[in-house]
Design a protein around this motif. Structure first.
Motif, PDB file in Angstrom:
ATOM      1  N   PHE A  18       0.823  -1.218   0.000  1.00  0.00           N
ATOM      2  CA  PHE A  18       0.000   0.000   0.000  1.00  0.00           C
ATOM      3  C   PHE A  18       0.857   1.268   0.000  1.00  0.00           C
ATOM      4  O   PHE A  18       1.745   1.439   0.830  1.00  0.00           O
ATOM      5  CB  PHE A  18      -0.941  -0.024   1.215  1.00  0.00           C
ATOM      6  CG  PHE A  18      -1.904   1.118   1.214  1.00  0.00           C
ATOM      7  CD1 PHE A  18      -2.982   1.124   0.341  1.00  0.00           C
ATOM      8  CD2 PHE A  18      -1.725   2.200   2.063  1.00  0.00           C
ATOM      9  CE1 PHE A  18      -3.868   2.183   0.319  1.00  0.00           C
ATOM     10  CE2 PHE A  18      -2.601   3.272   2.045  1.00  0.00           C
ATOM     11  CZ  PHE A  18      -3.678   3.258   1.173  1.00  0.00           C
ATOM     12  N   ALA A  20       1.021   4.780   0.855  1.00  0.00           N
ATOM     13  CA  ALA A  20       0.274   5.716   1.703  1.00  0.00           C
ATOM     14  C   ALA A  20       0.670   7.176   1.471  1.00  0.00           C
ATOM     15  O   ALA A  20      -0.154   8.078   1.600  1.00  0.00           O
ATOM     16  CB  ALA A  20       0.468   5.354   3.168  1.00  0.00           C
ATOM     17  N   SER A  40     -10.687  10.895   5.601  1.00  0.00           N
ATOM     18  CA  SER A  40     -10.124   9.773   6.336  1.00  0.00           C
ATOM     19  C   SER A  40      -9.321   8.874   5.396  1.00  0.00           C
ATOM     20  O   SER A  40      -9.776   8.558   4.301  1.00  0.00           O
ATOM     21  CB  SER A  40     -11.281   9.003   6.966  1.00  0.00           C
ATOM     22  OG  SER A  40     -10.768   8.012   7.783  1.00  0.00           O
ATOM     23  N   LYS A  44      -2.747  11.869   6.198  1.00  0.00           N
ATOM     24  CA  LYS A  44      -2.262  12.990   7.017  1.00  0.00           C
ATOM     25  C   LYS A  44      -1.588  12.526   8.306  1.00  0.00           C
ATOM     26  O   LYS A  44      -0.545  13.049   8.678  1.00  0.00           O
ATOM     27  CB  LYS A  44      -3.364  14.026   7.272  1.00  0.00           C
ATOM     28  CG  LYS A  44      -4.688  13.481   7.652  1.00  0.00           C
ATOM     29  CD  LYS A  44      -5.773  14.535   7.522  1.00  0.00           C
ATOM     30  CE  LYS A  44      -7.044  14.061   8.199  1.00  0.00           C
ATOM     31  NZ  LYS A  44      -7.578  12.788   7.657  1.00  0.00           N
ATOM     32  N   SER A  45      -2.181  11.515   8.963  1.00  0.00           N
ATOM     33  CA  SER A  45      -1.539  11.018  10.187  1.00  0.00           C
ATOM     34  C   SER A  45      -0.214  10.340   9.859  1.00  0.00           C
ATOM     35  O   SER A  45       0.759  10.468  10.606  1.00  0.00           O
ATOM     36  CB  SER A  45      -2.428  10.020  10.916  1.00  0.00           C
ATOM     37  OG  SER A  45      -3.598  10.652  11.318  1.00  0.00           O
ATOM     38  N   THR A  46      -0.180   9.626   8.754  1.00  0.00           N
ATOM     39  CA  THR A  46       1.068   8.962   8.345  1.00  0.00           C
ATOM     40  C   THR A  46       2.154  10.007   8.136  1.00  0.00           C
ATOM     41  O   THR A  46       3.304   9.822   8.560  1.00  0.00           O
ATOM     42  CB  THR A  46       0.846   8.157   7.049  1.00  0.00           C
ATOM     43  OG1 THR A  46      -0.153   7.173   7.297  1.00  0.00           O
ATOM     44  CG2 THR A  46       2.112   7.485   6.576  1.00  0.00           C
TER      45      THR A  46
HETATM   46  P1  ATP Z   1      -7.804   9.508   9.522  1.00  0.00           P
HETATM   47  O1  ATP Z   1      -8.296  10.887   9.355  1.00  0.00           O
HETATM   48  O2  ATP Z   1      -8.891   8.476   9.400  1.00  0.00           O
HETATM   49  O3  ATP Z   1      -6.934   9.317  10.715  1.00  0.00           O
HETATM   50  P2  ATP Z   1      -5.493   9.759   7.827  1.00  0.00           P
HETATM   51  O4  ATP Z   1      -5.595  10.674   6.679  1.00  0.00           O
HETATM   52  O5  ATP Z   1      -4.768  10.218   9.016  1.00  0.00           O
HETATM   53  O6  ATP Z   1      -6.925   9.223   8.221  1.00  0.00           O
HETATM   54  P3  ATP Z   1      -3.592   7.624   7.770  1.00  0.00           P
HETATM   55  O7  ATP Z   1      -3.822   7.140   9.166  1.00  0.00           O
HETATM   56  O8  ATP Z   1      -2.374   8.396   7.501  1.00  0.00           O
HETATM   57  O9  ATP Z   1      -4.857   8.421   7.258  1.00  0.00           O
HETATM   58  O10 ATP Z   1      -3.632   6.368   6.809  1.00  0.00           O
HETATM   59  C1  ATP Z   1      -3.397   6.476   5.420  1.00  0.00           C
HETATM   60  C2  ATP Z   1      -3.613   5.142   4.775  1.00  0.00           C
HETATM   61  O11 ATP Z   1      -2.589   4.234   5.189  1.00  0.00           O
HETATM   62  C3  ATP Z   1      -4.931   4.482   5.137  1.00  0.00           C
HETATM   63  O12 ATP Z   1      -5.485   3.911   3.979  1.00  0.00           O
HETATM   64  C4  ATP Z   1      -4.557   3.422   6.143  1.00  0.00           C
HETATM   65  O13 ATP Z   1      -5.418   2.327   6.063  1.00  0.00           O
HETATM   66  C5  ATP Z   1      -3.141   3.067   5.724  1.00  0.00           C
HETATM   67  N1  ATP Z   1      -2.331   2.655   6.887  1.00  0.00           N
HETATM   68  C6  ATP Z   1      -2.051   3.387   7.981  1.00  0.00           C
HETATM   69  N2  ATP Z   1      -1.259   2.713   8.829  1.00  0.00           N
HETATM   70  C7  ATP Z   1      -1.035   1.501   8.268  1.00  0.00           C
HETATM   71  C8  ATP Z   1      -0.294   0.342   8.645  1.00  0.00           C
HETATM   72  N3  ATP Z   1       0.402   0.307   9.781  1.00  0.00           N
HETATM   73  N4  ATP Z   1      -0.306  -0.706   7.800  1.00  0.00           N
HETATM   74  C9  ATP Z   1      -0.982  -0.664   6.638  1.00  0.00           C
HETATM   75  N5  ATP Z   1      -1.696   0.401   6.220  1.00  0.00           N
HETATM   76  C10 ATP Z   1      -1.725   1.470   7.012  1.00  0.00           C
END
Ligand code: ATP
Length: 356
Positions: A18, A20, A40, A44-46
């Motif tokens: 994946f 990200a 979501s 952004k969190s990543t």
């Molecule tokens: P939210 O607002 O829901 O917190 P976000 O924008 O912060 O969302 P992230 O948490 O950064 O999103 O996740 C980005 C993508 O990476 C998502 O599709 C998530 O499923 C995937 N992802 C995050 N952590 C992991 C992991 N440890 N292993 C596999 N995929 C992951």
């Protein structure tokens, strides 16, 4: 000397197969408050966790204060993360929660305590130093979490949805408080939020993300006035922009909407006649006017009033929402006439969804 505090060049993050984060390029100047927004799962969190060193990036370069951080462990990055869960130590009083990181570094007790008192003054916690986290309100806990970050004098503050556990009124209060603290400290802050209003009101720069890509980055009102894509246009602004399938008129000067009677809206410029587009009309840019003479005439569907504002939705497909100040002059079943200034008609390419 460069004023750039955080610099990301070609940053990639894979979780197995994946992808990200995809080729993230972002430069954040010292003293800037940057909000990362997006739906979501957009990454952004990543991105924030990668800055903190809680995730390892799989490509590109990440610099903080000029130093490459790719392989530097979290503790040595000199950044402070503030979480929505506060992550306070429940068995420690506020003073100990504040001084914990300094004590870990071996700072003498007296000196750490003096620093805690100073931070408590900055965050309005002086009278609460002897309390346990369970004896604090949500807003006070959030302030302790902030204080714990401040006491370390980090190179950057990283906020992960810090206000999402608070009720609406406290959120509004705390967002002002966090922004004021940022200014007072001359800090560099990166702030992740779902809430575009929070992003718009707190940040100097807003970064809109989608599927691991930066869609657009700019000052809040720049994103509102000049969205680069249909996605950004729909994401920034509340209630969301209306989108209507449309075609450029024969003389190229107007857009014909795919609504009953093909309403014609001047666009204030000339485009290729017959071109299919998506027209974006913000609810607050539509003005209710005389239904007899208006170019855009729509049936009134639902009328919702909050007292100060009224939201009127058309009964059409696609539905058009209009926002007006005060009470509605119209009720369900009537016909509303609408006008919009040509410069407020946003047009997007049907294929690429980029602005035209
Ligand atoms: P939210 O607002 O829901 O917190 P976000 O924008 O912060 O969302 P992230 O948490 O950064 O999103 O996740 C980005 C993508 O990476 C998502 O599709 C998530 O499923 C995937 N992802 C995050 N952590 C992991 C992991 N440890 N292993 C596999 N995929 C992951």
């Amino acid at each position: 000397m460069s004023n750039v505090q955080i610099e990301l060049t070609g940053v990639d993050k894979h979780y197995g197969q994946f992808h990200a984060l995809k080729d993230i390029n972002l430069s954040i100047e010292k003293g800037t408050f940057v909000a990362l927004v997006g739906p979501s799962g957009c990454g952004k969190s990543t991105l924030l966790r990668s800055l903190a060193g809680l995730e390892t990036i799989t490509g590109g370069t990440m610099k903080i204060a000029g130093e490459v951080m790719n392989d530097v462990p979290p503790r040595k990055r000199d950044v402070a993360m503030v979480f929505q869960s506060y992550a306070l130590y429940p068995h420690m009083r506020v003073a100990e929660n504040l001084t914990y990181s300094l004590r870990l570094k071996g700072t003498p007790k007296e000196q750490a305590l003096a620093a805690a008192e100073e931070v408590a003054r900055t965050t309005g916690l002086s009278h609460l130093l002897g309390r346990f986290p369970r004896e604090l309100s949500g807003g006070q806990r959030q302030r302790v979490a902030m204080g714990r970050a401040i006491i370390r004098h980090p190179k950057a503050f990283l906020f992960d949805e810090p206000l999402s556990n608070l009720d609406a009124a406290l959120r509004v209060h705390m967002r002002k408080e966090i922004r004021a603290l940022h200014d007072r400290l001359g800090a560099t802050s990166v702030y992740v939020t779902h809430d575009q209003v929070e992003a718009m009101t707190m940040a100097d720069r807003v970064v809109v993300m989608r599927d691991g890509v930066i869609e657009q980055e700019g000052a809040p009102l720049e994103l509102y006035d000049k969205p680069a894509s249909r996605f950004v246009a729909g994401f920034i602004g509340s209630p969301a922009m209306n989108f209507v399938p449309a075609m450029i008129s024969e003389d190229g000067q107007a857009v014909l909407l795919d609504l009953p009677d093909a309403p014609r809206l001047p666009i204030g410029r000339a485009l290729e006649p017959g071109r299919r587009v998506s027209a974006g009309l913000r609810p607050e840019h539509l003005t209710v006017t005389n239904a007899e003479t208006a170019a855009l005439r729509l049936p009134v569907g639902v009328v919702e009033s909050t007292g100060s504002m009224t939201y009127i939705s058309s009964g059409t497909d696609p539905e058009i929402t209009v926002v007006i100040h005060g009470r509605s002059p119209l009720s369900a079943g009537e016909v509303m006439g609408l006008t919009i200034a040509p410069e407020n008609v946003h047009l997007f390419d049907v294929e690429s969804e980029r602005v035209i």
